[in-house]
Scaffold this motif. Structure first.
Motif: not given
Length: 74
Positions: A65-67, A60, A54-55, A44, A62, A52
């Motif tokens: 990143f957490c969605d 996720s 983060l998942c 990243l 995405n 941010v």
């Protein structure tokens, strides 16, 4: 073991390696534990300091990143 709540972190500019195997003892960041798997960390690149989410569940759509997918997991 992956958890369900996202990791909310502030990242400094640069490249950060985000764990995608769930084995790192330094999650959400990679510690090299993936070498025993066929998975690789997510590189990243961050241009400026930012916060941010983060998942953590690793599901996720995405990544890294957490969605919000974790909200539907049991």
């Amino acid at each position: 073991m992956p958890s369900h709540s996202p990791y909310v972190v502030t990242l400094e500019p640069g490249t950060h390696y985000i764990c995608q195997c769930g084995l790192s003892k330094n999650r959400p960041f990679c510690d090299g534990s993936h070498k025993a798997t066929n998975q690789q960390p997510h590189a990243l690149k961050v241009a400026e300091k930012q916060e941010v989410a983060l998942c953590a569940c690793l599901r996720s759509g995405n990544l890294p990143f957490c969605d919000g997918t974790h909200l539907s997991l049991k």
